[in-house]
Scaffold this motif. Structure first.
Motif, PDB file in Angstrom:
ATOM      1  N   LEU A  83     -24.800 -47.273  72.840  1.00 10.62           N
ATOM      2  CA  LEU A  83     -24.944 -47.551  71.342  1.00 10.62           C
ATOM      3  C   LEU A  83     -25.496 -46.837  70.443  1.00 10.62           C
ATOM      4  N   ILE A  84     -26.932 -47.182  71.263  1.00 15.11           N
ATOM      5  CA  ILE A  84     -27.724 -46.553  69.966  1.00 15.11           C
ATOM      6  C   ILE A  84     -27.181 -45.323  69.866  1.00 15.11           C
ATOM      7  N   GLU A  85     -27.378 -44.598  70.947  1.00 16.22           N
ATOM      8  CA  GLU A  85     -27.233 -42.508  70.617  1.00 16.22           C
ATOM      9  C   GLU A  85     -26.356 -42.910  70.177  1.00 16.22           C
ATOM     10  N   ALA A  86     -25.112 -43.735  69.555  1.00 13.66           N
ATOM     11  CA  ALA A  86     -24.103 -43.043  69.157  1.00 13.66           C
ATOM     12  C   ALA A  86     -24.275 -43.540  67.532  1.00 13.66           C
ATOM     13  N   PHE A  87     -24.965 -44.849  67.339  1.00 14.04           N
ATOM     14  CA  PHE A  87     -25.627 -45.202  65.867  1.00 14.04           C
ATOM     15  C   PHE A  87     -26.164 -43.914  65.351  1.00 14.04           C
ATOM     16  N   ALA A  88     -27.596 -43.669  66.366  1.00 17.31           N
ATOM     17  CA  ALA A  88     -28.185 -42.735  65.168  1.00 17.31           C
ATOM     18  C   ALA A  88     -29.131 -43.197  64.514  1.00 17.31           C
ATOM     19  N   PRO A  89     -30.350 -44.414  64.719  1.00 17.74           N
ATOM     20  CA  PRO A  89     -30.801 -44.675  63.728  1.00 17.74           C
ATOM     21  C   PRO A  89     -32.234 -43.969  63.419  1.00 17.74           C
ATOM     22  N   ASP A  90     -32.448 -44.193  62.220  1.00 17.96           N
ATOM     23  CA  ASP A  90     -33.426 -43.931  61.763  1.00 17.96           C
ATOM     24  C   ASP A  90     -35.003 -44.945  61.987  1.00 17.96           C
ATOM     25  N   ALA A  91     -34.318 -46.057  62.129  1.00 16.94           N
ATOM     26  CA  ALA A  91     -35.159 -47.306  62.492  1.00 16.94           C
ATOM     27  C   ALA A  91     -35.019 -48.358  63.211  1.00 16.94           C
ATOM     28  N   LEU A  92     -35.911 -48.781  64.637  1.00 14.08           N
ATOM     29  CA  LEU A  92     -34.482 -49.419  65.529  1.00 14.08           C
ATOM     30  C   LEU A  92     -36.165 -50.520  65.388  1.00 14.08           C
ATOM     31  N   HIS A  93     -35.076 -51.690  65.418  1.00 12.65           N
ATOM     32  CA  HIS A  93     -35.952 -53.141  65.605  1.00 12.65           C
ATOM     33  C   HIS A  93     -35.362 -53.586  66.807  1.00 12.65           C
ATOM     34  N   ILE A  94     -36.065 -54.895  67.386  1.00 10.70           N
ATOM     35  CA  ILE A  94     -35.595 -54.876  68.738  1.00 10.70           C
ATOM     36  C   ILE A  94     -36.332 -57.097  68.197  1.00 10.70           C
ATOM     37  N   GLN A 150     -44.703 -51.148  67.352  1.00 13.75           N
ATOM     38  CA  GLN A 150     -45.160 -50.282  66.867  1.00 13.75           C
ATOM     39  C   GLN A 150     -45.828 -51.487  65.773  1.00 13.75           C
ATOM     40  N   GLY A 151     -45.174 -52.882  65.545  1.00 18.49           N
ATOM     41  CA  GLY A 151     -45.358 -54.104  65.027  1.00 18.49           C
ATOM     42  C   GLY A 151     -44.602 -54.926  65.305  1.00 18.49           C
ATOM     43  N   VAL A 152     -45.599 -56.546  65.502  1.00 16.23           N
ATOM     44  CA  VAL A 152     -44.206 -57.591  65.697  1.00 16.23           C
ATOM     45  C   VAL A 152     -44.737 -58.516  64.536  1.00 16.23           C
ATOM     46  N   MET A 153     -43.336 -58.596  63.693  1.00 11.94           N
ATOM     47  CA  MET A 153     -43.027 -59.291  63.365  1.00 11.94           C
ATOM     48  C   MET A 153     -43.421 -60.932  62.996  1.00 11.94           C
ATOM     49  N   VAL A 154     -44.273 -61.448  62.148  1.00 15.19           N
ATOM     50  CA  VAL A 154     -43.954 -63.097  62.471  1.00 15.19           C
ATOM     51  C   VAL A 154     -44.210 -64.078  61.074  1.00 15.19           C
ATOM     52  N   ALA A 155     -43.290 -65.234  61.448  1.00 17.13           N
ATOM     53  CA  ALA A 155     -42.910 -65.704  59.692  1.00 17.13           C
ATOM     54  C   ALA A 155     -44.090 -66.729  59.099  1.00 17.13           C
ATOM     55  N   THR A 156     -45.246 -66.951  59.725  1.00 16.33           N
ATOM     56  CA  THR A 156     -46.495 -67.896  59.077  1.00 16.33           C
ATOM     57  C   THR A 156     -47.644 -67.190  59.525  1.00 16.33           C
ATOM     58  N   ALA A 157     -48.542 -67.779  58.573  1.00 16.33           N
ATOM     59  CA  ALA A 157     -49.820 -67.258  58.170  1.00 16.33           C
ATOM     60  C   ALA A 157     -50.612 -68.196  59.720  1.00 16.33           C
ATOM     61  N   SER A 158     -50.302 -69.823  60.625  1.00 16.07           N
ATOM     62  CA  SER A 158     -50.877 -70.107  61.463  1.00 16.07           C
ATOM     63  C   SER A 158     -50.438 -69.260  62.938  1.00 16.07           C
ATOM     64  N   LEU A 159     -48.852 -68.563  63.054  1.00 19.27           N
ATOM     65  CA  LEU A 159     -48.264 -68.127  64.094  1.00 19.27           C
ATOM     66  C   LEU A 159     -48.984 -66.629  64.336  1.00 19.27           C
ATOM     67  N   ARG A 160     -49.070 -66.429  62.984  1.00 17.86           N
ATOM     68  CA  ARG A 160     -50.105 -65.133  63.477  1.00 17.86           C
ATOM     69  C   ARG A 160     -51.554 -65.448  63.444  1.00 17.86           C
ATOM     70  N   GLU A 161     -52.342 -66.457  64.027  1.00 17.30           N
ATOM     71  CA  GLU A 161     -53.603 -66.761  63.688  1.00 17.30           C
ATOM     72  C   GLU A 161     -53.512 -66.921  65.508  1.00 17.30           C
ATOM     73  N   HIS A 345     -41.846 -52.529  56.565  1.00 21.89           N
ATOM     74  CA  HIS A 345     -43.110 -52.916  58.059  1.00 21.89           C
ATOM     75  C   HIS A 345     -41.914 -51.926  59.391  1.00 21.89           C
ATOM     76  N   LEU A 346     -40.579 -51.522  59.670  1.00 25.22           N
ATOM     77  CA  LEU A 346     -40.275 -50.967  60.203  1.00 25.22           C
ATOM     78  C   LEU A 346     -40.407 -48.868  60.186  1.00 25.22           C
ATOM     79  N   VAL A 347     -40.822 -48.736  61.101  1.00 23.75           N
ATOM     80  CA  VAL A 347     -40.907 -46.941  61.417  1.00 23.75           C
ATOM     81  C   VAL A 347     -40.309 -45.932  61.468  1.00 23.75           C
ATOM     82  N   PRO A 348     -40.192 -44.725  61.285  1.00 22.46           N
ATOM     83  CA  PRO A 348     -39.693 -44.229  61.836  1.00 22.46           C
ATOM     84  C   PRO A 348     -39.360 -44.448  63.319  1.00 22.46           C
ATOM     85  N   LEU A 349     -37.886 -43.676  64.135  1.00 20.36           N
ATOM     86  CA  LEU A 349     -37.654 -43.641  65.892  1.00 20.36           C
ATOM     87  C   LEU A 349     -38.414 -42.039  65.950  1.00 20.36           C
ATOM     88  N   GLY A 350     -39.062 -41.254  65.765  1.00 17.57           N
ATOM     89  CA  GLY A 350     -40.066 -40.601  66.036  1.00 17.57           C
ATOM     90  C   GLY A 350     -41.046 -40.624  66.012  1.00 17.57           C
TER      91      GLY A 350
END
Length: 352
Positions: A83-94, A150-161, A345-350
């Motif tokens: 599925l990933i290869e068929a979609f051929a994404p520019d960016a992948l987010h898990i 290449q980066g983990v996204m979090v919703a709040t400042a206290s969770l980041r800390e 925050h997204l990064v290029p797949l390559g």
């Protein structure tokens, strides 16, 4: 300056970015992660991007232990790779760390592809609530899972800390939004119950700590809106509480708007979209002084609700809040800003 790829991701033009989101939480589940991803995908599409969410609905599944309403993908690695290869994404987010998230991470690492992740859910505390096991080893596993990206996204400042203190790296701020057209101060539910009405809205599960709310000595009435594995047991144990079952759309908005205080007893949420929904309906919020509530309410605590180590004290204080101020505060949280932050925050797949 923005890289050419990052500029393409942010642009609204004839060459949209192809963004693939992999999530173990997806329709027909009803929770904050699903609502976030649904709305995010719609906003990104409106901005001109091509977005696809891959969830368990495309795979054979089995019920999650202790929570059969949630289905987990069974051996998804090979099909997900196709599925990933068929979609051929520019960016992948898990988006999640379940079977699909693990399979997507494995696919990316085998091919040297870059990806981002998000920390939506405190799985270690959820496991602890159900089994009594210490969350320490699970946090170590989660740290390894997310640090591969290449980066983990979090919703709040206290969770980041908190995550930084636990050794997580490359943490990126990504807040949430609220549908201000759906969630509004009127029309409001006429409960036909003694006032004030204290309401909880959300999943009815052990990790939400709902008993802490239901055991409070409060004036008026209590209402619980939502479904989940604890619903039957709580109905039997608390016959004086109004349990409505799940509500959606306008019926859900009326429930918020018709309540005098929204009580959020969770100690484990990473944000709490329901807090924003209540505020958008003009309903003040009472919560523990923990990650999520304290971040959302910090700028206007007292005027739009209360956080406290004593939930009863917070609920009583919230009765004196300004309902107009609640709505004004919610208007600061737009989904377009949420989508733009996600894109940044997204990064290029390559590569990085």
């Amino acid at each position: 300056m923005l890289s050419e790829h990052r500029a393409r991701l942010l642009a609204v033009g004839p060459q949209p970015a192809r963004i693939l989101i992999v999530s173990d939480a997806w329709r027909p589940q009803v929770n904050g992660v699903v609502r976030t991803l649904q709305t995010l995908a719609a906003e990104l599409a409106a901005m001109g991007h091509v977005v696809e969410v891959v969830g368990p609905d495309r795979f054979r599944t089995l019920p999650c232990p202790t929570y059969p309403d949630i289905r987990l993908s069974l051996l998804p690695k090979r099909r997900l790779g196709r599925l990933i290869e068929a979609f051929a994404p520019d960016a992948l987010h898990i988006a999640t760390e379940g079977p699909l998230g693990q399979a997507a991470r494995s696919w990316a690492l085998r091919r040297g592809c870059a990806f981002t992740t998000a920390f939506h859910t405190r799985f270690p505390e959820y496991v602890q609530a159900r089994t009594g096991l210490s969350p320490r080893w699970l946090y170590a596993w989660l740290r390894r899972f997310h640090d591969a990206g290449q980066g983990v996204m979090v919703a709040t400042a206290s969770l980041r800390e908190e995550l930084a203190d636990r050794g997580f790296r490359n943490i990126r701020a990504w807040s949430r939004g609220v549908d201000l057209e759906l969630f509004r101060p009127a029309p409001a539910e006429e409960w036909g119950l003694p006032r004030p009405v204290f309401a909880y809205v959300g999943r009815v599960a052990v990790e939400k700590n709902i008993r802490a709310f239901l055991d409070l000595d409060l004036p008026g009435s209590k209402v619980v809106v939502g479904g989940g594995p604890q619903l039957s047991a709580l109905r039997r144990h608390y016959p004086g509480v109004r349990f409505t079952g799940p509500r959606h759309g306008e019926a859900l908005a009326r429930a918020y708007a018709g309540s005098d205080v929204f009580v959020f007893p969770s100690l484990t949420d990473t944000f709490g979209l329901v807090i924003l929904e209540a505020l958008a309906c003009g309903t003040p919020v009472a919560a523990y002084d923990v990650t999520g509530p304290k971040d959302i309410l910090a700028a206007a605590e007292g005027r739009i609700g209360a956080v406290d180590s004593d939930l009863r004290r917070a609920a009583l204080r919230a009765l004196g809040a300004d309902r107009a101020a609640c709505r004004t505060h919610a208007e600061r949280f737009g989904w377009r800003a949420c989508a733009e932050a996600f894109l940044s925050h997204l990064v290029p797949l390559g590569g990085h």
